[in-house]
Design an enzyme around this catalytic site. Structure first.
Site, PDB file in Angstrom:
ATOM      1  CB  THR A  36      -0.889  -0.201   1.367  1.00 35.58           C
ATOM      2  OG1 THR A  36      -0.207  -0.381   2.677  1.00 35.58           O
ATOM      3  CG2 THR A  36      -2.018  -1.151   1.018  1.00 35.58           C
ATOM      4  CG  ASP A 173      10.340  -1.779   4.337  1.00 32.46           C
ATOM      5  OD1 ASP A 173       9.156  -1.953   4.661  1.00 32.46           O
ATOM      6  OD2 ASP A 173      10.971  -2.303   3.098  1.00 32.46           O
TER       7      ASP A 173
END
Length: 383
Positions: A36, A173
């Site tokens: 997403t 991340d």
């Protein structure tokens, strides 16, 4: 993992002088919200208590010398004034990519000696590469007095991944590694980088977050990641939106008439996954971690059936963990291998571990690595 003191001592023995400092950046587990981020949507990761650390010293010339405590690559030497993607090899492409990305932003990069240590499993979907990049960008931000904020460092490491390493990843991340907090998940809006910390104290709820590393290695640069991203771009273009974040679950009926079947399934995953993230955030705020199990299960089914990024080992890990007592389980990370997570009652932990190990042995798969993780603090100088 080597202690900070031992890492500094090893640095001095290799490079002949003490490092200017040691910086640490964690890996991450994505609780929910997969694929997403590059669709400008929502994600809910947390930084974990496994990390990469770099000991770094500025040199008086433009020479770069890089070494890690793992693998057999040996000492790598490069020139800070002539960084090239084509010549970067192995783990060194991540710190070199960060150096290159900072140079593109006008930061003068001196020569450096760098020693890397990490206990984030590589290829396991826990963002080992971003942990390296985030440790390096924190070190360079301080050593060069670049004055970059967290959001700028997120974008610099994304550029390193996208434009130097060649992996078309989003910002999840790096955001988790740089902006994480102990005891919390990170509710991140990938459109504008706005972030809210959401309490995630599994232990107080009698739960443990188990990571099941299938040991099926994956790589964003060489997997189907790019093709999935291209499908999402096509879906947004056909539907006339800036990004799939702008499509709502109620719009899927109309979308199915406009898209080919494969593209529609890719779109459906992203749209429903965004909705699951919002539901998870609401439930964590009201009922706590014990309430989100069904959302984890639904997320895995969507990744398996609509986004086609699971694999037999991941499916077996998820199904077995659930059957043995986990309240919810899903693959985590980019897919095509890597790890699953299983939110598990503490009193069922050993049963889940044993059941997954037996199931893998019966299937003839390599033994998985199973370990618990908890939300940890983000990147920081430690020495």
């Amino acid at each position: 993992m080597t202690s900070t003191e031992d890492l500094a001592a090893r640095f001095e023995s290799v490079f002949g002088a003490a490092p200017d400092g040691v910086w640490r950046a964690p890996g991450r587990v994505n609780l929910i919200g997969e694929h997403t981020d590059y669709n400008e949507g929502y994600v809910l990761p947390f930084a974990i208590d496994r990390a990469a650390r770099v000991a770094v010293r500025v040199r008086p010339d433009s020479t770069l010398r890089l070494l890690s405590t793992f693998g057999n690559q040996g000492l790598t030497t490069a020139d800070a004034g002539a960084l090239q993607r084509a010549t970067a090899r192995g783990w060194t492409k991540y710190p070199l990519g960060v150096l290159w990305a900072l140079q593109q932003r006008g930061v003068r990069i001196p020569g450096l000696d760098l020693l890397l240590d990490s206990d984030v499993p590589r290829g396991a979907g826990l963002s080992s590469s971003h942990a390296i990049e985030c440790a390096v960008v924190c070190a360079l931000n301080e050593l060069t007095a670049a004055g970059l904020g967290a959001e700028d460092m997120v974008l610099a490491t994304q550029s390193a991944e996208n434009d130097f390493v060649g992996s078309p990843t989003g910002i999840m991340d790096q955001s988790a590694s740089l902006r994480g907090a102990a005891g919390h998940a990170i509710f991140l809006d990938c459109r504008d980088q706005s972030l809210r910390l959401v309490p995630f104290d599994a232990e107080s709820a009698g739960l443990v977050t188990l990571v099941i590393d299938t040991r099926v290695s994956h790589s964003h640069a060489g997997s189907g990641y790019a093709s999935r991203r291209a499908s999402c771009g096509l879906g947004a273009e056909v539907l006339g939106v800036q990004a799939l974040r702008d499509v709502r679950p109620a719009d899927l009926g109309d979308a199915s008439a406009l898209l080919d079947p494969v593209t529609f399934r890719r779109v459906r995953h992203v749209v429903t996954e965004n909705d699951r993230v919002l539901q998870a955030v609401a439930l964590l705020g009201s009922a706590g971690p014990t309430a989100i199990g069904p959302l984890l299960d639904a997320s895995h089914a969507s990744m398996r059936d609509d986004f086609d990024i699971s694999c037999p080992e991941l499916d077996l890990a998820v199904e077995t963990a659930r059957s043995a007592g986990a309240i919810g389980a899903r693959m985590t990370g980019g897919g095509f291998g890597g790890s699953a997570i299983a939110l598990t009652p503490v009193d069922a932990e050993q049963r889940v571990r044993a059941a997954v190990e037996r199931a893998f042995a019966r299937a003839g798969y390599a033994a998985p690595d199973i370990f618990g993780v908890r939300p940890a603090a983000g990147a920081i100088r430690v020495g």
